[in-house]
Each structure stands twice: as structure tokens, then as C-alpha cells.
Design an enzyme around this catalytic site. Sequence first.
Site, mmCIF file in Angstrom:
data_model
loop_
_atom_site.group_PDB
_atom_site.id
_atom_site.type_symbol
_atom_site.label_atom_id
_atom_site.label_comp_id
_atom_site.label_asym_id
_atom_site.label_seq_id
_atom_site.Cartn_x
_atom_site.Cartn_y
_atom_site.Cartn_z
ATOM 1 N N HIS A 114 48.655 27.825 42.742
ATOM 2 C CA HIS A 114 47.766 28.741 42.250
ATOM 3 C C HIS A 114 47.399 28.431 40.445
ATOM 4 O O HIS A 114 47.272 29.292 39.760
ATOM 5 C CB HIS A 114 48.020 30.135 42.308
ATOM 6 N N HIS A 134 43.620 37.652 45.754
ATOM 7 C CA HIS A 134 45.119 37.431 46.024
ATOM 8 C C HIS A 134 45.574 39.028 46.170
ATOM 9 O O HIS A 134 46.847 39.093 46.036
ATOM 10 C CB HIS A 134 46.039 36.625 45.437
ATOM 11 N N GLU A 148 43.381 35.185 52.078
ATOM 12 C CA GLU A 148 42.644 34.643 50.969
ATOM 13 C C GLU A 148 41.603 33.571 51.424
ATOM 14 O O GLU A 148 42.001 32.414 51.693
ATOM 15 C CB GLU A 148 43.876 34.149 50.001
#
Length: 332
Positions: free
Chosen positions: A92, A163, A294
Site C-alpha cells: 500500500h 480500503h 478494493e
Amino acid sequence: MPGGEPVHAFTISGGGLSARILTFGAVVQDLRIEGHAAPLVLGFERLEDYLDHSPYFGAIVGRCANRIGRAAFVLDGERYLTDANDDGNTLHGGAHGLFRRVWRPVARGKDFVTLAIRDPEGAMGFPGTLDISCTYRLRPPGILAVEMTATCDRPTLCNLAHHSCFNLDDGGRGDIFGHRLSIAASAYLPVDGALVPTGAVLPVEGTDFDFELARPIRLGKAGEAVRYDHNFCLAAARGPLRQAAWAQGEMSGIEMEVWTTEPGLQFFSGHFPDRTVPGLDGIVYRASAGFCLEPQVWPDSPNRPYFPQAILRPGEEYRQASEFRFRLPGDL
């Protein structure tokens, strides 16, 4: 923030939904639908709990969502080393990715808020400066729309993802394994022990990853709670807005559709460690209190040239549109 930087919260409402948005991480802190008391997402009341206890709850993650294997990639013949924050890989965008930074508000109305951030050259090892905008908008009937754009000053990676962890039943008091789920993907990416794709693209048919027809997340044949943290392959490239998934709460009957322009959908069944501090409505979240869907480019795409790519170049504009559409039982 610990250094004194202020964080703002904005409340928006529309289409039968209400949401609270933080400038920290562009987080959807709370999301509710009229006629259902519990929140639809997991979150915390206190900023300090996001800093110390949040597994990306409600945030925009990037500049490159998901995993980059061995925290390295080659772009235009040059090798870049990114922040190895996850078992030697980049997750991420690194330990101080967009989800750990304060965004600035640039526009606001009753039913929307737009936040922006500049990710500078070299941040977490990525090349180029990236200017990012994210608009959260609530529209009838029951739609949370997430609209993201980005531009850059030199070739770089751009793969942004929302998210939120969802629980359509009780706000996270119980687990999500009884939720029914369907995903419009006939293939998925198997992963290694560090959850990085192996490079194979396999059919879901006949496997634990077959969600082409709606079924409970928990496998019915054995009541097994499989740990899902895998990309489902929606398409070979970004395209027009289309439905990617459908979910329904086991007890509430609330439905959620996910629509997106993105070629992949990461399904995470929420197997984070139990939290130790209370979340929304005082709920202490245990493992799999919420699940994530996601929309994004496939993980580790910089190291897999045959995957859809996340490369952004000067003069181009990254655009993602994703929608989370909620419906109470009985609504048309």
C-alpha cells in the site's frame, strides 16, 4: 497529528446515506444508511486510534496499492527500491503511504467533499511528484461514489484504492463469514506465503475462489472460514464503469454492489488481529469483523508485464471511478 498538524472531519449526506470523512488518510470514518442503526464500515472515534491501531480502515492507499514483490521494480530501464514495510515487500505504498498523511480539503458541499494531496518525488522510493484528488460523493439511491484523479511530472506508478472494511449486519460485533458474496471474475491470482502473486492467473471454477454465483463467504461444504486476500481478475485493462461484486448481510438483508472502472478487485476477508481499543459505537473489532472489496490494478504489476499496468506518464491523467451502492431489503 503528533507534530501539531490539524486533522479535519467533514460530515456529508445524500441519497439516504450519511458519512464522516477525515483529512487524515482521506478516511471514510463512518458510513450509515437510513433505516439501519449500525454503521456499514469499521472505524474509530479517535484520531490516535487510527494512528496506532488501524489496518487501513476506510483510507485511500497508494501511491501503489497492494504489494510490490521484493520492494523493487524497473521502469523505463531504471530500477527503483521502495519501502519494504511488509515481509520484505512494499504494501500500500510503504509505511508512510497516502493513508498515513493529512490531505487538504479543496471543495465541499452537502453531499460531497474533495480532498487532495501532493506525493513528492522520492516518497517511499517512488519516482516523480504525484498530484492526487479524491472526491467522496453521496448520491441516490444509496450510492457512495469514489472519484480519483492523478497527474505526474515524470513516469511513475499510480494505483489507488479505497480500503473500507464493510459489515452489512451489525457494525462489526460479529464476523462476516455469513455474508453472501458474488464477484464477477472467472480468474484470480494465487499468492505465495508473503501474499505476493506467484505470477499465475488461474480459473476460479472448482476452487475456494469461485464467487461467480453468490454464496456465503464461509465455505458451505465444511463451514470453513478461508482467509482471502487475493486479487480477482475483472478485466485486462481499465474500462467503463461496470459491476464487479455484490454482497448481502446475513441478518440485515442489506445489499451492496461494487461498480468500478478498475481491472482488479482485491477481496480481503478481514483476518487482521483482534483490536484492543473500541471502534464505532464502542464495538471492539475481532478478526474478520469486516471485509474489503478494493478496486485497483492487479498487485505486483510492475514486476509482471503481462498484468494490467499501473504506469502513469506526464501528460496523462489517472482516473478511477468506483461506487458502493447500498440497498435495504425490500427496496427496488
